[in-house]
Design a protein around this motif. Structure first.
Motif, PDB file in Angstrom:
ATOM      1  N   ASP A  75       0.862  -1.186   0.000  1.00 58.76           N
ATOM      2  CA  ASP A  75       0.000   0.000   0.000  1.00 58.76           C
ATOM      3  C   ASP A  75       0.901   1.239   0.000  1.00 58.76           C
ATOM      4  OD1 ASP A  75      -1.911   1.929   0.278  1.00 58.76           O
ATOM      5  OD2 ASP A  75      -2.872   1.065   2.044  1.00 58.76           O
ATOM      6  N   TRP A  76       1.473   1.508  -1.152  1.00 60.70           N
ATOM      7  CA  TRP A  76       2.494   2.551  -1.251  1.00 60.70           C
ATOM      8  C   TRP A  76       1.914   3.952  -1.100  1.00 60.70           C
ATOM      9  CZ3 TRP A  76       7.778   1.699  -1.968  1.00 60.70           C
ATOM     10  CH2 TRP A  76       8.157   0.364  -2.178  1.00 60.70           C
ATOM     11  N   LYS A  77       0.719   4.174  -1.582  1.00 58.21           N
ATOM     12  CA  LYS A  77       0.139   5.515  -1.506  1.00 58.21           C
ATOM     13  C   LYS A  77      -0.101   5.927  -0.059  1.00 58.21           C
ATOM     14  CE  LYS A  77      -3.309   8.517  -3.626  1.00 58.21           C
ATOM     15  NZ  LYS A  77      -4.419   8.603  -4.630  1.00 58.21           N
ATOM     16  N   ASN A  78      -0.642   5.039   0.743  1.00 61.22           N
ATOM     17  CA  ASN A  78      -0.834   5.360   2.155  1.00 61.22           C
ATOM     18  C   ASN A  78       0.494   5.437   2.890  1.00 61.22           C
ATOM     19  OD1 ASN A  78      -3.625   5.837   2.662  1.00 61.22           O
ATOM     20  ND2 ASN A  78      -4.040   3.667   2.324  1.00 61.22           N
ATOM     21  N   ALA A  79       1.462   4.662   2.451  1.00 58.95           N
ATOM     22  CA  ALA A  79       2.802   4.777   3.035  1.00 58.95           C
ATOM     23  C   ALA A  79       3.352   6.180   2.810  1.00 58.95           C
ATOM     24  CB  ALA A  79       3.735   3.737   2.430  1.00 58.95           C
ATOM     25  N   SER A  80       3.098   6.735   1.620  1.00 55.83           N
ATOM     26  CA  SER A  80       3.532   8.098   1.322  1.00 55.83           C
ATOM     27  C   SER A  80       2.815   9.109   2.209  1.00 55.83           C
ATOM     28  CB  SER A  80       3.271   8.414  -0.155  1.00 55.83           C
ATOM     29  OG  SER A  80       3.525   9.772  -0.440  1.00 55.83           O
ATOM     30  N   LEU A  81       1.532   8.906   2.439  1.00 52.32           N
ATOM     31  CA  LEU A  81       0.771   9.824   3.304  1.00 52.32           C
ATOM     32  C   LEU A  81       1.306   9.794   4.734  1.00 52.32           C
ATOM     33  CD1 LEU A  81      -2.889   9.138   2.082  1.00 52.32           C
ATOM     34  CD2 LEU A  81      -1.495  11.179   1.644  1.00 52.32           C
ATOM     35  N   VAL A  82       1.606   8.607   5.240  1.00 54.99           N
ATOM     36  CA  VAL A  82       2.155   8.486   6.592  1.00 54.99           C
ATOM     37  C   VAL A  82       3.528   9.156   6.668  1.00 54.99           C
ATOM     38  CG1 VAL A  82       3.042   6.851   8.304  1.00 54.99           C
ATOM     39  CG2 VAL A  82       0.854   6.407   7.175  1.00 54.99           C
ATOM     40  N   LEU A  83       4.347   8.936   5.664  1.00 54.57           N
ATOM     41  CA  LEU A  83       5.681   9.526   5.644  1.00 54.57           C
ATOM     42  C   LEU A  83       5.611  11.046   5.608  1.00 54.57           C
ATOM     43  CD1 LEU A  83       8.748   9.197   5.445  1.00 54.57           C
ATOM     44  CD2 LEU A  83       8.492   8.790   2.987  1.00 54.57           C
ATOM     45  N   PHE A  89       9.922  16.752   3.471  1.00 55.02           N
ATOM     46  CA  PHE A  89      10.820  16.509   2.337  1.00 55.02           C
ATOM     47  C   PHE A  89      11.576  15.184   2.480  1.00 55.02           C
ATOM     48  CE2 PHE A  89      11.010  21.175   3.375  1.00 55.02           C
ATOM     49  CZ  PHE A  89      10.022  21.546   2.490  1.00 55.02           C
ATOM     50  N   PRO A  90      10.873  14.057   2.422  1.00 52.01           N
ATOM     51  CA  PRO A  90      11.554  12.775   2.587  1.00 52.01           C
ATOM     52  C   PRO A  90      12.544  12.444   1.480  1.00 52.01           C
ATOM     53  CG  PRO A  90       9.229  12.461   2.057  1.00 52.01           C
ATOM     54  CD  PRO A  90       9.412  13.911   2.333  1.00 52.01           C
ATOM     55  N   GLU A  91      12.438  13.109   0.321  1.00 50.12           N
ATOM     56  CA  GLU A  91      13.454  12.858  -0.718  1.00 50.12           C
ATOM     57  C   GLU A  91      14.806  13.427  -0.325  1.00 50.12           C
ATOM     58  OE1 GLU A  91      11.003  16.326  -2.437  1.00 50.12           O
ATOM     59  OE2 GLU A  91      10.878  14.853  -0.841  1.00 50.12           O
ATOM     60  N   ILE A 123       9.817   4.894  -1.001  1.00 48.80           N
ATOM     61  CA  ILE A 123       8.449   5.427  -0.911  1.00 48.80           C
ATOM     62  C   ILE A 123       8.337   6.761  -1.633  1.00 48.80           C
ATOM     63  CG2 ILE A 123       6.698   6.365   0.647  1.00 48.80           C
ATOM     64  CD1 ILE A 123       7.691   4.356   2.769  1.00 48.80           C
ATOM     65  N   ILE A 124       9.234   7.694  -1.324  1.00 49.31           N
ATOM     66  CA  ILE A 124       9.086   9.039  -1.875  1.00 49.31           C
ATOM     67  C   ILE A 124       9.377   9.067  -3.368  1.00 49.31           C
ATOM     68  CG2 ILE A 124      11.439   9.695  -1.209  1.00 49.31           C
ATOM     69  CD1 ILE A 124       8.265  11.918  -1.520  1.00 49.31           C
ATOM     70  N   ASP A 125      10.338   8.268  -3.829  1.00 50.12           N
ATOM     71  CA  ASP A 125      10.589   8.239  -5.272  1.00 50.12           C
ATOM     72  C   ASP A 125       9.369   7.694  -6.018  1.00 50.12           C
ATOM     73  OD1 ASP A 125      13.060   9.268  -4.783  1.00 50.12           O
ATOM     74  OD2 ASP A 125      14.202   7.605  -5.654  1.00 50.12           O
ATOM     75  N   ARG A 126       8.727   6.685  -5.439  1.00 45.99           N
ATOM     76  CA  ARG A 126       7.518   6.135  -6.068  1.00 45.99           C
ATOM     77  C   ARG A 126       6.378   7.150  -6.010  1.00 45.99           C
ATOM     78  NH1 ARG A 126       5.891   0.023  -6.170  1.00 45.99           N
ATOM     79  NH2 ARG A 126       3.792   0.103  -7.024  1.00 45.99           N
ATOM     80  N   ALA A 127       6.282   7.893  -4.917  1.00 44.12           N
ATOM     81  CA  ALA A 127       5.220   8.890  -4.790  1.00 44.12           C
ATOM     82  C   ALA A 127       5.330   9.969  -5.861  1.00 44.12           C
ATOM     83  CB  ALA A 127       5.274   9.521  -3.395  1.00 44.12           C
ATOM     84  N   GLY A 131       2.752  10.598  -9.150  1.00 44.51           N
ATOM     85  CA  GLY A 131       2.009  11.848  -9.109  1.00 44.51           C
ATOM     86  C   GLY A 131       1.209  12.052  -7.841  1.00 44.51           C
ATOM     87  N   TRP A 132       1.597  11.365  -6.768  1.00 43.76           N
ATOM     88  CA  TRP A 132       0.871  11.494  -5.506  1.00 43.76           C
ATOM     89  C   TRP A 132       1.255  12.752  -4.739  1.00 43.76           C
ATOM     90  CZ3 TRP A 132       2.502   5.837  -4.145  1.00 43.76           C
ATOM     91  CH2 TRP A 132       1.761   4.944  -4.923  1.00 43.76           C
TER      92      TRP A 132
END
Length: 491
Positions: A75-83, A89-91, A123-127, A131-132
Motif C-alpha cells: 500500500d504505497w500511496k498510504n505509506a507516502s501519506l504516513v511519511l 521533504f523525505p526525498e 516510498i518518496i521516489d515512487r510517490a 504523481g501522488w
C-alpha cells in the motif's frame, strides 16, 4: 508490524552503488535504490516490538513501523501519506540523512537494523513517479503575513506549514537560487538539485513567494563570515521586515566556518570547504566562473573528518586530484561499537562514506601546526600526532611530519550563524553565538525581539537536515499560535 516472522526470515538489504570508475565521470546521483520487492522484504523485517524506539531516534518522529507495514502490504500511496505526515521533504532525508532511526531500531540491539532509510527513499521516489505529491493550498487566507529569512530545509519546511495554515509567506534568500546548504553545500552526486526545484514549485503553487538575491542586514566585511556564499543584489533592513510582516522567522544556516589560524594560513591554496563546494554546484547548474577552485592534478589535503570533509573528497576525486588525504584530529573510532552501551543512541564508530571508497587516505589523531609555501603559494603543511590525555589533545613529541599539498580544504565544521543577521534584528545570542530561543510549547522559538522567531541551525547550531526540518515544522506551529491564538499544525 510487517511480517510477524520476517525479522527471522530475511536479512538486511543495502542500497547499491554504481561502479567507482563510472560515477567519477559525472556529478549525478549514483545510489541504486531498492526495487519494490526488495523494499517490501525490508518492510517485512520490521518487528511488532511494542515500543518503537526508531520513532524517537528520528528527529522528525517519523511513524516508521506504520509505513514499513504499509510497504510490506504493498500500500504505497498510504505509506507516502504516513511519511509526509511528519516529514515535508523525505526525498532529502532519504538521500542524505545518516539515519539515527536505524541506530535505534530494536533489531540493531544484536543484529542488522531494518533498512528504514532505503524504504523511505523508495516510498518518496515512487510517490513522485505516481504523481501522488501534489500542492495542498490552504482553503482560506488567515490575513496574516510571515517573512522567513533563509531557504534551507528549516525555512522551506516552515514556509510550507505556514502556507498550508493560510498565511501569506515570503521567503528571503541571499543567493540566486533557493535551497540554502542543500543547494550550495551538498554535492549533486549526493542530492541532485532537481529535487529542490520540484519542491519549490510545489511551495509556489501553495502560495509561498520567494525573493532571491536579497540579503537581510549585511555581511561581515572581514573574517570567515566575509567568505560565505552570497549572491545578493540588494539588501533589506531588518526593520523593514518587522514593519511589513506580522511575524519574522529566522532560518539561516550556521555558516561561520571554523578557521585554522596557524602560520601560513594566508597562502594561496588554503580554502574553506564552503568556498570550494558551492563553486562546483554552481558550475553544474550552468554558471560560468572565472576562477573556480580546482583540484585536478593537485595533492589535496582535507582537514576535518565529517560529512563536509567527505564531500570535499568526492568532489576532488571528480576533479581528477593527484591524491586526496583526509585529516581528523580525533583518534580513530572503533570499527564496531559496543551496542550494549550505545543502543538506542547514535554510536561513535568508524564510518566509511562512498567518497572514501572512491579513493582517499585517512589519517587520525593528527593536528596541523603550519602551512608552508613558496612565493605566496601553498606547497605543503607541517603536522604532529596527538593523543587524548585527561580529556585533552596533547602533542606527541618527535612526531612532526611534512606533507606535500597544493590544495588544502578546511572542513572542520561551523561555529554559528552570521552574527550580522542576528545583530540587525537585535536578537540575543547564546554562548555559542546562536539565536537564543527555547523550544518549550508556550512561546517556543520566540526570540527576545517581539514577533521575531528563530529555528534550525540559526537556533541550535550546526546540525542535520532532518533536525532542520523538525525545527522548521515546530517553529511554524509556534508562529501560527502567535498569530492566531491557537494552531492545528502538528508539532
Amino acid at each position: 508490524m510487517g511480517k510477524i516472522t520476517g525479522f527471522m526470515e530475511f536479512e538486511r538489504l543495502e542500497e547499491g552503488y554504481k561502479p567507482v570508475p563510472e560515477r567519477l565521470t559525472h556529478y549525478k546521483e549514483f545510489v541504486i535504490g531498492l526495487d519494490a520487492a526488495q523494499a517490501r522484504q525490508q518492510g517485512a523485517r520490521c518487528m511488532d516490538c511494542g515500543t518503537p524506539f526508531c520513532n524517537n531516534g528520528c528527529p522528525v518522529n517519523n511513524v516508521i513501523p506504520d509505513f514499513n507495514d504499509l510497504v510490506y502490504r504493498n500500500d504505497w500511496k498510504n505509506a507516502s501519506l504516513v511519511l509526509h505526515s511528519t516529514n515535508n521533504f523525505p526525498e532529502f532525508t532519504g538521500r542524505i540523512c545518516p539515519a539515527p532511526c536505524e541506530s535505534a531500531c530494536t533489531l540493531y540491539v544484536n543484529g542488522d537494523a531494518v533498512g528504514i532509510k532505503a524504504i523511505e527513499h523508495a516510498i518518496i521516489d515512487r510517490a513522485w513517479e505516481q504523481g501522488w505529491v501534489q500542492p495542498q493550498p490552504a482553503a482560506r487566507s488567515s490575513g496574516k503575513s510571515v517573512a522567513i529569512v533563509g531557504s534551507g530545509p528549516a525555512g522551506l519546511a516552515a514556509a510550507q506549514q505556514l502556507a498550508r495554515a493560510g498565511h501569506a509567506v515570503t521567503v528571503f534568500e541571499k543567493n540566486e537560487r533557493v535551497g540554502g546548504l542543500l543547494r550550495y553545500g551538498i554535492p549533486d552526486f549526493k542530492l541532485e538539485k532537481s529535487h529542490i526545484e520540484r519542491r519549490v514549485a510545489q511551495l509556489q503553487a501553495e502560495g509561498v513567494r520567494f525573493e532571491t538575491g536579497v540579503l537581510v542586514g549585511a555581511l561581515p566585511t572581514e573574517g570567515p563570515g566575509a567568505k560565505v556564499q552570497n549572491e545578493a543584489k540588494r539588501n533589506i533592513a531588518a526593520a523593514q521586515l518587522q514593519a511589513e510582516f506580522d511575524a519574522v522567522l529566522l532560518c539561516g544556516g550556521s555558516e561561520q566556518s571554523r578557521d585554522l589560524p596557524v602560520p601560513g594560513r594566508e597562502l594561496d591554496g588554503v580554502h574553506f570547504a564552503m568556498e570550494f563546494l558551492p563553486q562546483q554546484n554552481k558550475v553544474n547548474a550552468g554558471d560560468k566562473l572565472k576562477k573556480q577552485i580546482r583540484a585536478e592534478g593537485k595533492h589535496v589535503i582535507v582537514i576535518g573528518g565529517g560529512d563536509t570533509g567527505s564531500d570535499c573528497v568526492g568532489t576532488s576525486r571528480r576533479h581528477g586530484a593527484a591524491s586526496v588525504t583526509q585529516f581528523e584530529v580525533l583518534p580513530m573510532p572503533p570499527e564496531q561499537e559496543d551496542r550494549s552501551l550505545s543502543w538506542p543512541y547514535w554510536p561513535i564508530k568508524l564510518r566509511t562514506s562512498s567518497s572514501h571508497q572512491e579513493g582517499c587516505e585517512r589519517a587520525f589523531a593528527i593536528s596541523t601546526k603550519a602551512f608552508t609555501g613558496s612565493k605566496g603559494k601553498l606547497t605543503g603543511l607541517t603536522t604532529v600526532q596527538v593523543e587524548l590525555q585527561g580529556g585533552k589533545l596533547v602533542e606527541i613529541p618527535g612526531t612532526e611530519q611534512q606533507h606535500q599539498a597544493d590544495l588544502v580544504l578546511l572542513a572542520m565544521g561551523f561555529t554559528h550563524p552570521l552574527a550580522t543577521v542576528l545583530q540587525a534584528f537585535g536578537v540575543e545570542q547564546d554562548a555559542r553565538g546562536n539565536a537564543r530561543a527555547h523550544t518549550e510549547a508556550n512561546g517556543g522559538y520566540a526570540t527576545n525581539v517581539a514577533k521575531v522567531f528563530a529555528a534550525g541551525d540559526m537556533r541550535r547550531g550546526q546540525s542535520l537536515v532532518v533536525w532542520a526540518i523538525r525545527e522548521g515544522r515546530q517553529a511554524a506551529r509556534a508562529v501560527d499560535e502567535y498569530l492566531m491564538g491557537h494552531s492545528e499544525l502538528p508539532r
